[in-house]
Design a protein around this motif. Sequence first.
Motif, mmCIF file in Angstrom:
data_model
loop_
_atom_site.group_PDB
_atom_site.id
_atom_site.type_symbol
_atom_site.label_atom_id
_atom_site.label_comp_id
_atom_site.label_asym_id
_atom_site.label_seq_id
_atom_site.Cartn_x
_atom_site.Cartn_y
_atom_site.Cartn_z
ATOM 1 N N ASP A 145 -25.614 71.552 -12.196
ATOM 2 C CA ASP A 145 -26.948 71.786 -11.630
ATOM 3 C C ASP A 145 -27.690 70.458 -11.571
ATOM 4 N N ASP A 146 -27.917 69.950 -10.361
ATOM 5 C CA ASP A 146 -28.615 68.670 -10.215
ATOM 6 C C ASP A 146 -30.042 68.851 -9.716
ATOM 7 N N ARG A 147 -30.579 70.072 -9.837
ATOM 8 C CA ARG A 147 -31.950 70.316 -9.397
ATOM 9 C C ARG A 147 -32.937 69.655 -10.344
ATOM 10 N N LEU A 148 -33.932 68.978 -9.775
ATOM 11 C CA LEU A 148 -34.980 68.371 -10.584
ATOM 12 C C LEU A 148 -36.045 69.392 -10.941
ATOM 13 N N HIS A 149 -36.395 70.248 -9.989
ATOM 14 C CA HIS A 149 -37.396 71.284 -10.211
ATOM 15 C C HIS A 149 -36.727 72.646 -10.092
ATOM 16 N N VAL A 150 -36.923 73.487 -11.085
ATOM 17 C CA VAL A 150 -36.290 74.800 -11.132
ATOM 18 C C VAL A 150 -37.348 75.868 -10.925
ATOM 19 N N THR A 151 -37.127 76.746 -9.960
ATOM 20 C CA THR A 151 -38.105 77.778 -9.635
ATOM 21 C C THR A 151 -37.999 78.961 -10.576
ATOM 22 N N ARG A 152 -39.026 79.809 -10.550
ATOM 23 C CA ARG A 152 -38.989 81.021 -11.360
ATOM 24 C C ARG A 152 -37.803 81.916 -10.985
ATOM 25 N N PRO A 153 -37.542 82.164 -9.671
ATOM 26 C CA PRO A 153 -36.363 82.987 -9.350
ATOM 27 C C PRO A 153 -35.059 82.403 -9.883
ATOM 28 N N ALA A 154 -34.928 81.079 -9.869
ATOM 29 C CA ALA A 154 -33.708 80.461 -10.384
ATOM 30 C C ALA A 154 -33.598 80.673 -11.894
ATOM 31 N N LEU A 155 -34.707 80.560 -12.612
ATOM 32 C CA LEU A 155 -34.694 80.792 -14.055
ATOM 33 C C LEU A 155 -34.363 82.247 -14.369
ATOM 34 N N GLU A 156 -34.918 83.162 -13.582
ATOM 35 C CA GLU A 156 -34.609 84.579 -13.803
ATOM 36 C C GLU A 156 -33.129 84.860 -13.573
ATOM 37 N N ASP A 157 -32.530 84.185 -12.577
ATOM 38 C CA ASP A 157 -31.102 84.358 -12.346
ATOM 39 C C ASP A 157 -30.277 83.742 -13.475
ATOM 40 N N MET A 158 -30.732 82.610 -14.029
ATOM 41 C CA MET A 158 -30.035 82.015 -15.172
ATOM 42 C C MET A 158 -30.008 82.974 -16.358
ATOM 43 N N ARG B 134 -39.563 79.894 -22.913
ATOM 44 C CA ARG B 134 -40.129 78.684 -22.299
ATOM 45 C C ARG B 134 -40.877 79.020 -21.013
ATOM 46 N N MET B 135 -40.372 79.987 -20.256
ATOM 47 C CA MET B 135 -41.099 80.416 -19.061
ATOM 48 C C MET B 135 -42.505 80.883 -19.412
ATOM 49 N N VAL B 136 -42.604 81.607 -20.536
ATOM 50 C CA VAL B 136 -43.885 82.195 -20.934
ATOM 51 C C VAL B 136 -44.782 81.175 -21.620
ATOM 52 N N MET C 200 -45.361 80.722 -16.413
ATOM 53 C CA MET C 200 -44.740 81.665 -15.480
ATOM 54 C C MET C 200 -44.930 83.111 -15.910
ATOM 55 N N SER C 201 -46.007 83.385 -16.633
ATOM 56 C CA SER C 201 -46.318 84.751 -17.045
ATOM 57 C C SER C 201 -47.700 85.120 -16.525
ATOM 58 N N GLY C 202 -47.751 86.177 -15.714
ATOM 59 C CA GLY C 202 -49.043 86.625 -15.213
ATOM 60 C C GLY C 202 -49.942 87.135 -16.318
ATOM 61 N N ASP D 131 -44.246 87.880 -27.121
ATOM 62 C CA ASP D 131 -43.009 88.600 -27.429
ATOM 63 C C ASP D 131 -42.752 89.715 -26.411
ATOM 64 N N GLU D 132 -43.805 90.407 -26.009
ATOM 65 C CA GLU D 132 -43.641 91.480 -25.021
ATOM 66 C C GLU D 132 -43.200 90.926 -23.671
ATOM 67 N N GLU D 133 -43.787 89.786 -23.264
ATOM 68 C CA GLU D 133 -43.416 89.180 -21.986
ATOM 69 C C GLU D 133 -41.962 88.695 -22.010
ATOM 70 N N VAL D 134 -41.553 88.093 -23.106
ATOM 71 C CA VAL D 134 -40.168 87.641 -23.230
ATOM 72 C C VAL D 134 -39.218 88.838 -23.153
ATOM 73 N N SER D 135 -39.538 89.900 -23.863
ATOM 74 C CA SER D 135 -38.695 91.099 -23.827
ATOM 75 C C SER D 135 -38.637 91.692 -22.427
ATOM 76 N N ALA D 136 -39.764 91.676 -21.722
ATOM 77 C CA ALA D 136 -39.787 92.230 -20.368
ATOM 78 C C ALA D 136 -38.902 91.416 -19.427
ATOM 79 N N LEU D 137 -38.931 90.086 -19.543
ATOM 80 C CA LEU D 137 -38.066 89.246 -18.720
ATOM 81 C C LEU D 137 -36.597 89.537 -19.009
ATOM 82 N N MET D 138 -36.272 89.676 -20.277
ATOM 83 C CA MET D 138 -34.884 89.964 -20.659
ATOM 84 C C MET D 138 -34.453 91.340 -20.163
ATOM 85 N N ASP D 139 -35.314 92.323 -20.305
ATOM 86 C CA ASP D 139 -34.962 93.692 -19.899
ATOM 87 C C ASP D 139 -34.757 93.775 -18.390
#
Length: 207
Positions: A49-62, A97-99, A104-106, A139-147
């Motif tokens: 992965d040589d991307r300098l900037h990683v988007t939210r969709p890319a992180l969610e896919d990771m 880290r997203m949160v 990246m958390s609304g 913690d709730e936001e992290v769990s929601a991303l994982m779920d």
Amino acid sequence: MREADRKVTAYHEVGHALAAQLLPHANRVAKLTVVPRGRAAGFMMPDADDRLHVTRPALEDMIAVALAGRAAEEVVYGEVTTGAQNDFQQATGLARRMVTEWGMSGRIGKVALATDEGNFLGGGPQALPMSEATAFAVDEEVSALMDRAYARVLALLGEHLGRVHEIVEVLMRRETLSGDEFSTLLAGGTLDGPPGAAGPAPAPLPV
């Protein structure tokens, strides 16, 4: 390694590979193997992965790719193993880290709740002081991303389960597949023989 353990490993790694190949923002498969290396029973290596900037969709896919090995075990065997420990650490670290770092958390908002500054002992980002309510929300936001990520890969594996069985049979015979070979099999092609049938249901997980 016992043959039953090799087969669990094969399903686990093919689960990672399937998600990496089909999720739109994930890094594609470079290699997957059931040959043990160190403490790993097998592994799926993504393209560099040589991307300098990683988007939210890319992180969610990771996160989804990291969880897909455990999801494959659940879909195929109706049970899970301890083999996903590092996967969960990786996925949880990204989600947190997203949160807490990347805004990246609304629900939490565009604030930094962790920092690398002054972390002379290493060990990754350090949490900044926060209220109990904020810590609970994190913690709730992290769990929601994982779920959400886990639900995505469960659906993906269910949709392509027949092909997963076929690829696992080839991987068990060859032990290692390149990214191109995996792509060929995923598309329904063959490598050096007639297409393998999905075969009988796998044996119960080893105890």
